[in-house]
Write a protein that holds these residues in place. Sequence first.
Motif, PDB file in Angstrom:
ATOM      1  N   GLU A  48       0.841  -1.207   0.000  1.00 55.54           N
ATOM      2  CA  GLU A  48       0.000   0.000   0.000  1.00 55.54           C
ATOM      3  C   GLU A  48       0.871   1.249   0.000  1.00 55.54           C
ATOM      4  O   GLU A  48       0.580   2.220  -0.699  1.00 55.54           O
ATOM      5  CB  GLU A  48      -0.910  -0.011   1.225  1.00 55.54           C
ATOM      6  N   LYS A  49       1.962   1.217   0.755  1.00 60.42           N
ATOM      7  CA  LYS A  49       2.835   2.389   0.874  1.00 60.42           C
ATOM      8  C   LYS A  49       3.495   2.741  -0.448  1.00 60.42           C
ATOM      9  O   LYS A  49       3.591   3.931  -0.807  1.00 60.42           O
ATOM     10  CB  LYS A  49       3.901   2.119   1.939  1.00 60.42           C
ATOM     11  N   ILE A  50       3.928   1.746  -1.202  1.00 61.20           N
ATOM     12  CA  ILE A  50       4.631   2.047  -2.459  1.00 61.20           C
ATOM     13  C   ILE A  50       3.683   2.145  -3.649  1.00 61.20           C
ATOM     14  O   ILE A  50       4.113   2.403  -4.768  1.00 61.20           O
ATOM     15  CB  ILE A  50       5.733   0.998  -2.750  1.00 61.20           C
ATOM     16  N   GLY A  51       2.381   1.945  -3.389  1.00 60.18           N
ATOM     17  CA  GLY A  51       1.400   2.111  -4.465  1.00 60.18           C
ATOM     18  C   GLY A  51       1.294   0.922  -5.392  1.00 60.18           C
ATOM     19  O   GLY A  51       0.963   1.084  -6.577  1.00 60.18           O
ATOM     20  N   PHE A  52       1.545  -0.277  -4.860  1.00 61.53           N
ATOM     21  CA  PHE A  52       1.427  -1.476  -5.704  1.00 61.53           C
ATOM     22  C   PHE A  52      -0.028  -1.850  -5.914  1.00 61.53           C
ATOM     23  O   PHE A  52      -0.821  -1.876  -4.974  1.00 61.53           O
ATOM     24  CB  PHE A  52       2.145  -2.646  -5.030  1.00 61.53           C
ATOM     25  N   ARG A  53      -0.405  -2.084  -7.166  1.00 65.69           N
ATOM     26  CA  ARG A  53      -1.739  -2.572  -7.505  1.00 65.69           C
ATOM     27  C   ARG A  53      -1.594  -3.908  -8.221  1.00 65.69           C
ATOM     28  O   ARG A  53      -0.898  -3.999  -9.238  1.00 65.69           O
ATOM     29  CB  ARG A  53      -2.477  -1.587  -8.418  1.00 65.69           C
ATOM     30  N   PRO A  54      -2.247  -4.966  -7.714  1.00 66.27           N
ATOM     31  CA  PRO A  54      -2.121  -6.289  -8.330  1.00 66.27           C
ATOM     32  C   PRO A  54      -2.593  -6.274  -9.778  1.00 66.27           C
ATOM     33  O   PRO A  54      -3.553  -5.571 -10.129  1.00 66.27           O
ATOM     34  CB  PRO A  54      -3.024  -7.181  -7.473  1.00 66.27           C
ATOM     35  N   ASN A  55      -1.922  -7.029 -10.601  1.00 61.00           N
ATOM     36  CA  ASN A  55      -2.340  -7.193 -11.992  1.00 61.00           C
ATOM     37  C   ASN A  55      -3.569  -8.090 -12.037  1.00 61.00           C
ATOM     38  O   ASN A  55      -3.536  -9.233 -11.581  1.00 61.00           O
ATOM     39  CB  ASN A  55      -1.193  -7.830 -12.797  1.00 61.00           C
ATOM     40  N   ALA A  56      -4.681  -7.559 -12.556  1.00 60.35           N
ATOM     41  CA  ALA A  56      -5.943  -8.300 -12.539  1.00 60.35           C
ATOM     42  C   ALA A  56      -5.844  -9.603 -13.320  1.00 60.35           C
ATOM     43  O   ALA A  56      -6.405 -10.625 -12.922  1.00 60.35           O
ATOM     44  CB  ALA A  56      -7.060  -7.431 -13.109  1.00 60.35           C
ATOM     45  N   LEU A  57      -5.139  -9.567 -14.447  1.00 64.88           N
ATOM     46  CA  LEU A  57      -5.003 -10.777 -15.253  1.00 64.88           C
ATOM     47  C   LEU A  57      -4.234 -11.845 -14.491  1.00 64.88           C
ATOM     48  O   LEU A  57      -4.621 -13.018 -14.461  1.00 64.88           O
ATOM     49  CB  LEU A  57      -4.306 -10.445 -16.574  1.00 64.88           C
ATOM     50  N   ALA A  58      -3.146 -11.408 -13.831  1.00 68.04           N
ATOM     51  CA  ALA A  58      -2.356 -12.380 -13.061  1.00 68.04           C
ATOM     52  C   ALA A  58      -3.167 -12.947 -11.901  1.00 68.04           C
ATOM     53  O   ALA A  58      -3.112 -14.149 -11.624  1.00 68.04           O
ATOM     54  CB  ALA A  58      -1.088 -11.705 -12.532  1.00 68.04           C
ATOM     55  N   ARG A  59      -3.930 -12.089 -11.241  1.00 75.01           N
ATOM     56  CA  ARG A  59      -4.785 -12.576 -10.146  1.00 75.01           C
ATOM     57  C   ARG A  59      -5.782 -13.595 -10.652  1.00 75.01           C
ATOM     58  O   ARG A  59      -6.064 -14.611 -10.020  1.00 75.01           O
ATOM     59  CB  ARG A  59      -5.551 -11.404  -9.527  1.00 75.01           C
ATOM     60  N   GLY A  60      -6.345 -13.307 -11.813  1.00 76.63           N
ATOM     61  CA  GLY A  60      -7.339 -14.214 -12.383  1.00 76.63           C
ATOM     62  C   GLY A  60      -6.739 -15.565 -12.719  1.00 76.63           C
ATOM     63  O   GLY A  60      -7.360 -16.611 -12.480  1.00 76.63           O
ATOM     64  N   LEU A  61      -5.520 -15.560 -13.256  1.00 77.97           N
ATOM     65  CA  LEU A  61      -4.876 -16.823 -13.595  1.00 77.97           C
ATOM     66  C   LEU A  61      -4.585 -17.630 -12.342  1.00 77.97           C
ATOM     67  O   LEU A  61      -4.697 -18.856 -12.328  1.00 77.97           O
ATOM     68  CB  LEU A  61      -3.577 -16.547 -14.362  1.00 77.97           C
ATOM     69  N   LEU A  62      -4.210 -16.924 -11.271  1.00 77.92           N
ATOM     70  CA  LEU A  62      -3.887 -17.608 -10.021  1.00 77.92           C
ATOM     71  C   LEU A  62      -5.131 -18.176  -9.354  1.00 77.92           C
ATOM     72  O   LEU A  62      -5.142 -19.330  -8.905  1.00 77.92           O
ATOM     73  CB  LEU A  62      -3.176 -16.630  -9.077  1.00 77.92           C
ATOM     74  N   SER A  63      -6.203 -17.355  -9.290  1.00 74.41           N
ATOM     75  CA  SER A  63      -7.400 -17.765  -8.560  1.00 74.41           C
ATOM     76  C   SER A  63      -8.442 -18.449  -9.445  1.00 74.41           C
ATOM     77  O   SER A  63      -9.428 -18.977  -8.947  1.00 74.41           O
ATOM     78  CB  SER A  63      -8.055 -16.541  -7.911  1.00 74.41           C
ATOM     79  N   LYS A  64      -8.209 -18.407 -10.765  1.00 75.61           N
ATOM     80  CA  LYS A  64      -9.169 -18.924 -11.745  1.00 75.61           C
ATOM     81  C   LYS A  64     -10.491 -18.163 -11.682  1.00 75.61           C
ATOM     82  O   LYS A  64     -11.557 -18.690 -11.969  1.00 75.61           O
ATOM     83  CB  LYS A  64      -9.409 -20.428 -11.548  1.00 75.61           C
ATOM     84  N   ARG A  65     -10.402 -16.875 -11.272  1.00 74.25           N
ATOM     85  CA  ARG A  65     -11.555 -15.986 -11.254  1.00 74.25           C
ATOM     86  C   ARG A  65     -11.146 -14.657 -11.858  1.00 74.25           C
ATOM     87  O   ARG A  65      -9.994 -14.225 -11.720  1.00 74.25           O
ATOM     88  CB  ARG A  65     -12.063 -15.769  -9.822  1.00 74.25           C
ATOM     89  N   SER A  66     -12.081 -13.991 -12.538  1.00 71.41           N
ATOM     90  CA  SER A  66     -11.784 -12.701 -13.160  1.00 71.41           C
ATOM     91  C   SER A  66     -12.052 -11.536 -12.225  1.00 71.41           C
ATOM     92  O   SER A  66     -11.695 -10.405 -12.520  1.00 71.41           O
ATOM     93  CB  SER A  66     -12.631 -12.523 -14.421  1.00 71.41           C
ATOM     94  N   HIS A  67     -12.727 -11.794 -11.103  1.00 73.20           N
ATOM     95  CA  HIS A  67     -13.108 -10.751 -10.156  1.00 73.20           C
ATOM     96  C   HIS A  67     -13.956  -9.681 -10.827  1.00 73.20           C
ATOM     97  O   HIS A  67     -13.800  -8.487 -10.587  1.00 73.20           O
ATOM     98  CB  HIS A  67     -11.872 -10.141  -9.491  1.00 73.20           C
ATOM     99  N   ALA A  68     -14.854 -10.143 -11.679  1.00 71.57           N
ATOM    100  CA  ALA A  68     -15.826  -9.266 -12.339  1.00 71.57           C
ATOM    101  C   ALA A  68     -17.107 -10.054 -12.574  1.00 71.57           C
ATOM    102  O   ALA A  68     -17.073 -11.260 -12.795  1.00 71.57           O
ATOM    103  CB  ALA A  68     -15.276  -8.748 -13.662  1.00 71.57           C
ATOM    104  N   ILE A  69     -18.223  -9.365 -12.489  1.00 75.46           N
ATOM    105  CA  ILE A  69     -19.504  -9.992 -12.824  1.00 75.46           C
ATOM    106  C   ILE A  69     -20.229  -9.071 -13.804  1.00 75.46           C
ATOM    107  O   ILE A  69     -19.958  -7.865 -13.875  1.00 75.46           O
ATOM    108  CB  ILE A  69     -20.383 -10.279 -11.578  1.00 75.46           C
ATOM    109  N   GLY A  70     -21.159  -9.641 -14.559  1.00 81.12           N
ATOM    110  CA  GLY A  70     -21.939  -8.860 -15.503  1.00 81.12           C
ATOM    111  C   GLY A  70     -23.369  -8.698 -15.029  1.00 81.12           C
ATOM    112  O   GLY A  70     -23.918  -9.596 -14.383  1.00 81.12           O
ATOM    113  N   MET A  71     -23.967  -7.544 -15.316  1.00 81.40           N
ATOM    114  CA  MET A  71     -25.395  -7.333 -15.075  1.00 81.40           C
ATOM    115  C   MET A  71     -26.064  -7.072 -16.417  1.00 81.40           C
ATOM    116  O   MET A  71     -25.703  -6.137 -17.130  1.00 81.40           O
ATOM    117  CB  MET A  71     -25.638  -6.147 -14.139  1.00 81.40           C
ATOM    118  N   LEU A  72     -27.006  -7.930 -16.763  1.00 84.37           N
ATOM    119  CA  LEU A  72     -27.803  -7.751 -17.979  1.00 84.37           C
ATOM    120  C   LEU A  72     -29.168  -7.217 -17.578  1.00 84.37           C
ATOM    121  O   LEU A  72     -29.813  -7.760 -16.685  1.00 84.37           O
ATOM    122  CB  LEU A  72     -27.978  -9.093 -18.702  1.00 84.37           C
ATOM    123  N   THR A  73     -29.629  -6.160 -18.257  1.00 86.57           N
ATOM    124  CA  THR A  73     -30.925  -5.594 -17.917  1.00 86.57           C
ATOM    125  C   THR A  73     -31.625  -5.074 -19.162  1.00 86.57           C
ATOM    126  O   THR A  73     -30.968  -4.668 -20.122  1.00 86.57           O
ATOM    127  CB  THR A  73     -30.772  -4.443 -16.906  1.00 86.57           C
TER     128      THR A  73
END
Length: 339
Positions: A48-73
Motif C-alpha cells: 500500500e505504501k509504495i502504491g502497488f496494484r495487483p495485476n488483474a489478469l495475473a490474479r485471475g490466472l492464479l485464482s481462476k476468477r476474473s473478479h468481475a460480474i456482468g449485469m444484464l438488464t
Amino acid sequence: MKNTGDRRRTIHDVAKAAGVSISTASNALNDTGRTNAETRERVRRVAEKIGFRPNALARGLLSKRSHAIGMLTNDTYGRLTLPMAAGVSEVLVDHGVSVFLCATNNDPRLAQLHLEALLDRQVDGIIFTATRLDLKPPVQLSRLPIPVVYVFAEGPADSVTFFPDDEQGARLAVDHLKELGRSRILHITGPRDYLAARIRAQSYLDACGDGAEAMFGEWSEEWGHEAVQTVFARSGAKPDAIFCGSDEIARGVIDALRDLNVEIPTDVVAVVGFDNWEVVARQTRPPLTTIDMELKELGHRAGLAILSLSKGEPVPAGITRLPCRLVVRQSCGSPLRSD
C-alpha cells in the motif's frame, strides 16, 4: 540511473521493500501458501505504501476468477436497475469485484452480443434484472458455465431469484390507510398482464373485502387522471382513499383530484403510491406517501449470492421475497376525526 518514480510498481518491488522473497510476497497478497500473519500484514502495508496494484489478469490466472460480474438488464432508463446495481456494487467492491452493466433494450440480438462480450471477459457470474417480475431473459442463461442470479425478473424453477414482496407492500399501504380511518379505499394500478400489478391488486382485495374495486390500466399519469375522472363521474359514494400501483399513477390521481377541487389529504381523499421513485414522490404536491421496494437491498442480496456462487459456495435456490417499506409523507394526512 533510470528514473522509476512514475512506473507501475511490481511484485518484485514489494518483495524487495518488505525484505521477503517474491513467492512470499505473492502468497501474502493473495492469501495463499503458509505465510504467517505478521509477514502477511507487513507485506500488505509495504504494498500500500509504495502504491502497488495487483495485476488483474495475473490474479485471475492464479485464482481462476476474473473478479468481475456482468449485469444484464432491459431497463433502458435505469429507474429500477441503477439502485439495484448500486446495491450490487456496494457488497462486491470490498471483495475486489467489478460490475459490468449492460442494457439490452429488449433486443435479443443486443442481449446476445452483450452476453458474448461478458463471457469473453470471463466474468465470474451474471445477474439478470428487468423492469417486470414476469419477464423472461432475452437469451438462454440457464446453460451457461457460470452462475446466474435473477433479481426483479423471472428465472428457471431451480434458479436463485430475488423479488420485492409486492403482496406485503400492498398490505402495508392498505393497513396505513385503515389506521388513518379510511374505509372506502380504491385501487388504481397498471396493466393486468403484469404479475406485480396482479399481486398488489389481489393483496388489496383480500385486505379490503366486499365492495373493493381494483382498476387496471397503464403505468402512467394519464391513466391515473383518467381513472379518477371516471370514478368521480359515477353516482354513489366516492372513495376516501386511493392506493395506486405506482408513483406515476399516483401523481396523475392527485392532479385529477385537484382539477375536481377535491382536497388532498384533509378529510376528503388520501393517496398512497408504490415505488418511492423520489424524483416523482418528493415533487408531487403534496409529497407522496408511498411503498419503497428496497431496490438497493435487492441488489445487496443478489451481489452476495453471485459472490458465493462464483466461489463454489452453496446458495439456496428458489424465490426470495424481500419486504417493502412504507415511506410516510404528506399525501395521507393525519388520522380522521371521529366526531
